[in-house]
Design a protein around this motif. Structure first.
Motif, PDB file in Angstrom:
ATOM      1  N   LEU A  29      70.023  35.745   5.866  1.00 39.76           N
ATOM      2  CA  LEU A  29      70.702  34.900   4.882  1.00 39.76           C
ATOM      3  C   LEU A  29      72.194  34.978   5.144  1.00 39.76           C
ATOM      4  CD1 LEU A  29      72.142  36.726   2.389  1.00 39.76           C
ATOM      5  CD2 LEU A  29      69.761  37.129   1.846  1.00 39.76           C
ATOM      6  N   TRP A  67      74.479  30.549  13.725  1.00 38.97           N
ATOM      7  CA  TRP A  67      73.186  30.218  13.130  1.00 38.97           C
ATOM      8  C   TRP A  67      72.323  29.435  14.115  1.00 38.97           C
ATOM      9  CZ3 TRP A  67      71.247  32.244   8.785  1.00 38.97           C
ATOM     10  CH2 TRP A  67      70.053  31.702   8.298  1.00 38.97           C
ATOM     11  N   GLY A 121      70.890  30.181   2.434  1.00 42.44           N
ATOM     12  CA  GLY A 121      70.459  29.718   3.741  1.00 42.44           C
ATOM     13  C   GLY A 121      71.493  28.852   4.442  1.00 42.44           C
ATOM     14  N   LYS A 122      71.018  28.071   5.389  1.00 41.31           N
ATOM     15  CA  LYS A 122      71.883  27.268   6.249  1.00 41.31           C
ATOM     16  C   LYS A 122      72.751  26.299   5.447  1.00 41.31           C
ATOM     17  CE  LYS A 122      71.578  24.271  10.344  1.00 41.31           C
ATOM     18  NZ  LYS A 122      70.647  23.654  11.327  1.00 41.31           N
ATOM     19  N   THR A 132      65.539  33.381  11.819  1.00 48.74           N
ATOM     20  CA  THR A 132      66.310  32.999  10.632  1.00 48.74           C
ATOM     21  C   THR A 132      65.549  33.195   9.323  1.00 48.74           C
ATOM     22  OG1 THR A 132      65.681  30.684  11.044  1.00 48.74           O
ATOM     23  CG2 THR A 132      67.850  31.409  11.833  1.00 48.74           C
ATOM     24  N   ASP A 133      64.230  33.310   9.375  1.00 50.35           N
ATOM     25  CA  ASP A 133      63.482  33.578   8.135  1.00 50.35           C
ATOM     26  C   ASP A 133      63.825  34.940   7.559  1.00 50.35           C
ATOM     27  OD1 ASP A 133      62.244  31.148   8.247  1.00 50.35           O
ATOM     28  OD2 ASP A 133      60.336  31.895   9.027  1.00 50.35           O
TER      29      ASP A 133
END
Length: 391
Positions: free
Chosen positions: A263, A250, A223-224, A259-260
């Motif tokens: 990746l 992002w 993730g982020k 964003t869910d």
């Protein structure tokens, strides 16, 4: 003596039967409606293109193209992708049309397969090209639209992995002057062969800190939070700029609320020479191969005389068919209308009236009512008989 071909098809070609084709057309309609709402216009190009223009510019390797000669002796190819033909159109027929352009396609493409590969040589794609926009928001638009397309198609579980070609290149350039070694590492990443990557790394006499950083590259998937990890591996330069591009991307994707389904994968490489910036691949549950792929390709249009930034993606329809549910809703009402010869005019007129009401009607000439009765058990919602009165 050569074995008769009989019912065989050319290597990699396949028949699409009615049930599968109906589902494919349903998915194509869903994708078209989704894409058109984002302002993209559909384009179609010829199946045959000149090798010296479109073929030479394509990302597809030459040995995977179907090549033949036309009557003038020119080498032509069955289009191996749609991006290069669209670049040709944008640089010729659309040379005076202002950029950016938003175009989409639903088309078949052709790529020759080895006998043992067992893959299709003709397959269908739905894709988009956003041409003439260099901003990170253009990359975000392409990725967000890919997410909404997969949702519209009914894919239940998927992830789109995002990377940047300059991150890997920059990191390797920081530590290796030998281009051949850098290419070996890149090839392992293209093939997702992390074992081979680590084995090559173990054979090199380099600074332990460099080995540790390159080993950490393989863990930059998530993730982020992976953005800060990637920053920690880089010096100022190409790789650092790639990280900052991903960070800005992002933020834009967060604004889209997608964003869910995403990746970050900082070791993602799709093509060694074609893509120039952000790249992405889509994966669905229980599917071992990518469902879609795309990214930024800023050098292609220049090959046709109109330099322009561009990004896009293509969805592989055969793989989409494998991961989408059976079409919802009851089957279409199918009526069998049987008639005898003396009732032909009345029967065919009645059939047309029913079709105008939205029903599916199949007509069949029979000898008598008894013959019509034999069709009652077949796959029809209703059987209507217009037959002569028997004495």
């Amino acid at each position: 003596m050569a074995k008769p071909l009989g019912f065989e098809k050319p290597l990699g070609m396949r028949d699409i039967l009615p049930d599968s084709l109906a589902k494919q057309r349903h998915l194509e309609r869903s994708l078209r409606q989704c894409i058109e709402r984002w302002g993209y216009e559909e384009i179609s190009t010829p199946s045959l293109e000149y090798y010296d223009t479109v073929g030479a510019a394509s990302a597809t390797l030459t040995d995977r193209m179907f090549r033949l000669l036309d009557k003038q002796g020119h080498t032509v190819v069955l289009r191996p992708d749609m991006t290069a033909p669209i670049a040709r159109v944008v640089s010729s027929l659309y040379k005076d049309v202002p950029l950016p352009l938003r175009l989409f396609y639903q088309a078949n493409v052709f790529r020759a397969q080895e006998k043992e590969a067992g893959r299709n040589a003709e397959f269908f794609q739905t894709g988009i090209e956003l041409i003439g926009d260099a901003s990170v928001d253009a990359d975000a638009e392409a990725i967000a639209l890919a997410v909404f397309c997969l949702r519209a198609a009914g894919v239940e579980t998927f992830r789109i992995a995002i990377g940047h070609v300059d991150f890997v290149d920059g990191l390797l350039e920081e530590w290796f002057e030998d281009e051949s070694i850098r290419n070996q590492f890149r090839q392992y990443l293209v093939e997702r062969d992390f074992v081979g990557f680590r084995q090559l790394l173990s054979t090199l006499d380099i600074d332990p800190a460099a080995k540790e950083r390159l080993e950490a590259l393989l863990r930059l998937r998530g993730g982020k939070g992976k953005i800060d990890e990637a920053r920690s591996l880089t010096e100022n330069g190409k790789a650092r700029r790639a990280v900052e591009t991903i960070a800005s991307l992002w933020e834009a994707l967060e604004a889209y609320g997608v964003t869910d389904d995403l990746l970050l994968d900082f070791n993602l490489i799709i093509n060694l020479n074609y893509y120039t910036g952000v790249v992405f691949e889509g994966y669905a549950a229980d599917l071992g191969s990518p469902l879609l792929g795309g990214g930024r390709y800023d050098h292609l249009l220049a090959q046709f005389g109109r330099p322009a930034h561009a990004t896009g993606f293509a969805i592989k329809m055969d793989r989409l068919l494998m991961v989408t549910p059976v079409m919802d809703g009851p089957p279409a009402t199918r009526i069998l209308l049987c008639y005898t010869e003396d009732q032909r005019t009345e029967a065919l007129a009645e059939a047309q009236l029913l079709r105008e009401d939205g029903l599916v009607v199949v007509t069949r000439l029979v000898k008598n009512q008894a013959e019509a009765a034999t069709f009652q058990g077949e796959a029809y919602s209703k059987v209507i008989c217009l037959t002569k009165q028997e004495e």
